[in-house]
Design an enzyme around this catalytic site. Sequence first.
Site, PDB file in Angstrom:
ATOM      1  N   GLY D 155       0.847  -1.176   0.000  1.00 48.62           N
ATOM      2  CA  GLY D 155       0.000   0.000   0.000  1.00 48.62           C
ATOM      3  C   GLY D 155       0.887   1.231   0.000  1.00 48.62           C
ATOM      4  O   GLY D 155       1.934   1.261   0.653  1.00 48.62           O
ATOM      5  N   CYS D 156       0.478   2.257  -0.751  1.00 46.78           N
ATOM      6  CA  CYS D 156       1.357   3.417  -0.928  1.00 46.78           C
ATOM      7  C   CYS D 156       1.593   4.140   0.379  1.00 46.78           C
ATOM      8  O   CYS D 156       2.723   4.537   0.699  1.00 46.78           O
ATOM      9  CB  CYS D 156       0.785   4.359  -1.982  1.00 46.78           C
ATOM     10  SG  CYS D 156      -0.923   4.865  -1.711  1.00 46.78           S
ATOM     11  N   ASN D 157       0.550   4.312   1.159  1.00 46.15           N
ATOM     12  CA  ASN D 157       0.737   4.953   2.462  1.00 46.15           C
ATOM     13  C   ASN D 157       1.548   4.053   3.386  1.00 46.15           C
ATOM     14  O   ASN D 157       2.406   4.518   4.141  1.00 46.15           O
ATOM     15  CB  ASN D 157      -0.612   5.214   3.142  1.00 46.15           C
ATOM     16  CG  ASN D 157      -1.513   6.111   2.321  1.00 46.15           C
ATOM     17  OD1 ASN D 157      -1.068   7.094   1.765  1.00 46.15           O
ATOM     18  ND2 ASN D 157      -2.783   5.750   2.231  1.00 46.15           N
TER      19      ASN D 157
END
Lengths: 354, 354, 354, 354
Positions: D155-157
């Site tokens: 996940g990017c976050n």
Amino acid sequence: MTYSVAVAGASGYAGGELLRLLAEHPEFEIRTVTGHSNAGKPLIASQPHLRSLAHLTLQETTPEVLDGHDVVFFALPHGASGALTAQLTDVRLAIDCGADHRLTSESDWAAFYGGEYNEAWTYGVPELIVAGEPGAAATRQRDQLAGATRIAAPGCNASTVALSFAPGIAAGVIESHDLVTVLAVGPSGAGKAAHTHLLGAELMGTANPYAVGGTHRHIPEIQQALRGAGASETPTLSFTPVLVPMSRGILATSTARIAPGTTAAEVRAAWEAAYADETFVHLLPAGEFPRTADTIGANTCLMGIAIDEAAGRVVVVAAVDNLAKGTAGAAIQSANIALGIPEATGLTVNGVAP
Amino acid sequence: MTYSVAVAGASGYAGGELLRLLAEHPEFEIRTVTGHSNAGKPLIASQPHLRSLAHLTLQETTPEVLDGHDVVFFALPHGASGALTAQLTDVRLAIDCGADHRLTSESDWAAFYGGEYNEAWTYGVPELIVAGEPGAAATRQRDQLAGATRIAAPGCNASTVALSFAPGIAAGVIESHDLVTVLAVGPSGAGKAAHTHLLGAELMGTANPYAVGGTHRHIPEIQQALRGAGASETPTLSFTPVLVPMSRGILATSTARIAPGTTAAEVRAAWEAAYADETFVHLLPAGEFPRTADTIGANTCLMGIAIDEAAGRVVVVAAVDNLAKGTAGAAIQSANIALGIPEATGLTVNGVAP
Amino acid sequence: MTYSVAVAGASGYAGGELLRLLAEHPEFEIRTVTGHSNAGKPLIASQPHLRSLAHLTLQETTPEVLDGHDVVFFALPHGASGALTAQLTDVRLAIDCGADHRLTSESDWAAFYGGEYNEAWTYGVPELIVAGEPGAAATRQRDQLAGATRIAAPGCNASTVALSFAPGIAAGVIESHDLVTVLAVGPSGAGKAAHTHLLGAELMGTANPYAVGGTHRHIPEIQQALRGAGASETPTLSFTPVLVPMSRGILATSTARIAPGTTAAEVRAAWEAAYADETFVHLLPAGEFPRTADTIGANTCLMGIAIDEAAGRVVVVAAVDNLAKGTAGAAIQSANIALGIPEATGLTVNGVAP
Amino acid sequence: MTYSVAVAGASGYAGGELLRLLAEHPEFEIRTVTGHSNAGKPLIASQPHLRSLAHLTLQETTPEVLDGHDVVFFALPHGASGALTAQLTDVRLAIDCGADHRLTSESDWAAFYGGEYNEAWTYGVPELIVAGEPGAAATRQRDQLAGATRIAAPGCNASTVALSFAPGIAAGVIESHDLVTVLAVGPSGAGKAAHTHLLGAELMGTANPYAVGGTHRHIPEIQQALRGAGASETPTLSFTPVLVPMSRGILATSTARIAPGTTAAEVRAAWEAAYADETFVHLLPAGEFPRTADTIGANTCLMGIAIDEAAGRVVVVAAVDNLAKGTAGAAIQSANIALGIPEATGLTVNGVAP
């Protein structure tokens, strides 16, 4: 006196702006708000910025709900208000912010909108010049709005462009054919329905044209207004809107050929004379041009003009807030006139900037 | 082979984009970067996005520092490169991204820029149509770039507009007078010097016109390019740029009157023929129009055209990244051609979107 | 009655917002506006959105010009108002929107601002809880503002964060140490002076942190306010502001450890009780959180809270318009209170959205 | 050698970024692209910026279409890839950019996602520190990726936050409980499906929080990564994402309590040691902090840290492009490692700025 007011389509952007302005208006009392899919829910769930209206609940948009109010504003999608307004029996003043009652030409309606045609109502651009009968002086659209009971608020792009060209056409200092307008416009004018091409990620950091090549629905409305302002025949207009990354605002750059034999001073004088006495349309000094930021939330149209002698064209740059002066402000200003309330009541000339 | 490269003006926006592209170019080795007020500081302090160039230090912008490189790119403010380039004695290829060597007319220079005039260099828009002598076929500007040693990279607005009109003018399907262009443009084109009117708070959420009325410096450059493309006399052009809230990008909406007796198919065919074989200028299918987002970081000019028969005008919408195809990409593409490197080397057609 | 008003620093962003609000205020008459480098020029050249004030000319910012008004608002850079306000002899109410009179601790001033210390004035955050003496009930800051003659309007970030934490600290439901706040903020709070890092091209499409690691000048102001609200000792606060691409607005995400033994219901009850009767601070229903858009132009602070039991922290999200409720609105609200005018006069709770 | 590649979900944002990067990758040949509702249409209709891929047509997303490629990237909505990947019989390397194969805890999956659980694949964050067995040195996640055949891109976050905290946790210089992160993030991370709350008019000019109070799905993923980095127990983390008006980018501000007895130099040394040899994670010099603009289009994570002794916390600010290093870049970097291709192949460290 206080007029009871209903707003149909209160959950959208135009409806929200109507309510924001109406909430500050001393003569109007917002009694009813309606919304289609949100009926039964609090208004504030759709319009979380309207804190003073937290007590209102959206109702169904039906003639029964709307009838009985002194004033009803319609902020519905194009094509949705015509059938509805026909069923009203007890509304003193109805103002349609949609397109349904704007066009006097049934064939224009068929070509640009389609669906059932509804008769045109009094057009809600008070400052628009209206050519007189041969030999008679020009008047303004506000003269027709006084006492009106049915008003068609203008398309936001259309009124901005009509106000840009009308002084020159009425004064005969520009040619009324081969007009060209390119608009930078924010996406709130496209409404609140979810479409992929209106997503934030599709619009931020980019300029996106649409309706290129003469297909935008505001074109016949502009032509109609300019015929009213004195164009001898239907003007030809190249019109291109471009979505840019600002939630609100229209910056219309409009150019027209200067009429042969006309001096630069005569050109400028036409616009100065047209708007010198207007509260909400301001011509900036020579060499100054407007920014949309300076009109946000205001009922103001700021305009600057340049005479480009090398190109043989006048350039008119006009800035408005599409939701305010472009839609909801124009509707309320027109309602004020129709009801005999001072025209500027509940409206401000000052924008929210930066 | 590998060419040694210097970039003068490496701390600004155009300089940064040159370096970003050069860093990926297999034939160029960035050996020297110069900056005025930042000389002595690491490049990366001015260009924190250029992580692969963290080893470079900005030097003074002097002929001594620049001489001896195979290729020197200039990304200096207008008026700053002319005196400097005159002193170079040992540079195989010099490419000026500023205006100093763009105009062939000394009087145009005097009228729009002022200061000392410098002779024009080979114009760096490879795809631009160049009319042949009477009886000869048209060529492209790339033919003149092959083997060039001094190149004037174009103004970003100018090349975009020239590419938009040139096919129609060259083919005789549009009139070459009474052209109208309105551009939406991001502020990176205005450079990195601090001015109040370029502050973020002045530009976000607003569309701000500038240089209205025929005063923009790219106008004579466009006229010059269109004369080269075959306009029988200097075209008249109404040109209005509008700053919009995106850091990069130009969306130029350009319209011209369709030549009498020309069919819509003939108009479209002119643009199709002009760019069918081009790597970096793409005409979109009928009914499609470009967005600036799709060109960001790319050397691509995307173009869509519409024939508005009611208005009697063709509308050409062109999108470019002002720093890439508009400036640094054009410079590198031209350098490739001049040096005999395959034209697309180190450049991409794919934008960074959304 | 009508109070005569002067605004010092009228050409900046805070000055412009003061004037926008004052122009609609029924009890204040804007008589004098001053500006440093713009003295002698029309106000509207600096503030083109303030169309109703086109008649005003900027004067020099001197005690002589300002003395004699009932009310003077100062919107000057930090450090500029202290010397000036000391020379006023005939001003009933002076309100400083700069920092010069905010801090009660001379050492905090020296550590975070430097330069000459000026005594603290009555702090202009009416809704702020003020702990009572032992055994006495808490009051609000508005009680101290009633009848005040010298008021320090708050820092925009500081008041937002103080209002976010104060209810929990006053009620003892959160720990007053190890507070953490991260703010998204627009660049108008940084003022109108031209700096490269505030250029539009540097701020659009990017999030840029600044003053990271405990150096922001609003930290001691927040600590001072929270001590006043009942923190037993000076709170520790990690505070990080982030510039984001919106001209106005603050979204402060503030978290604190939930005090041992406190239930989620008790936590929420503290904030509900604190703001239930406030006109301009609204706690949203559980599960709802505010957006800055909904506060633009309004004097409203919207707040949402979540109890994250897994993390052991309450999260308070607060949205304000940094120029309105954050600065100019707070100043006018405080002035209303000081002068005995109804507190909400001339202020709106409704934002301009979208 | 050249690997044949398919991208499932090629019409969305993550799919588009995968293709943009793959198009420049010398070892991968894009052979197949699939899309759900757009199957049968040209890829370029969905991804108009990918000019070099104009020859590709979207196919149905089925195991039959995908099987037989050397490498398949999945960019599907969460919950959509699990069933699909289970049916692949002839794919050497599958990389899932969705969440389906990220979590090792079935109960975390049930709590934060729901639906059928799929086993975790090798986590695709090469630079992530992985604590060794007692007595053994720490390794990196890249060691596990070498030779992997099934990879879960992060996940990017989650990866941004994990990379922010991991050095301090692994070195024992911060406490692993009571972590706090607030992220500014652009809407492209939310995908291309049309939702009202993601409209441009809802996102421009405003900061909008979401998933406040510990509900964001990336929380368990971060906790899992930090346990892997050596946290003695599952860290507690307050995590708040805020949508801000930029199409791409994450700016994560993460704070942790400094472990008792640790000096500022020791804290900084932990991060310096962690990333000194990394190509794509750069620790900025003391006092400098990153901007998301500098990472756009790049596979770079820029990080700055501050030790706030007054607050007792380290503040780590990390910037990434959510689509590049946050998603597609991480996937390709991991694929390079898995296949034995040099890790940086086809990826750049330089961002597109401004």
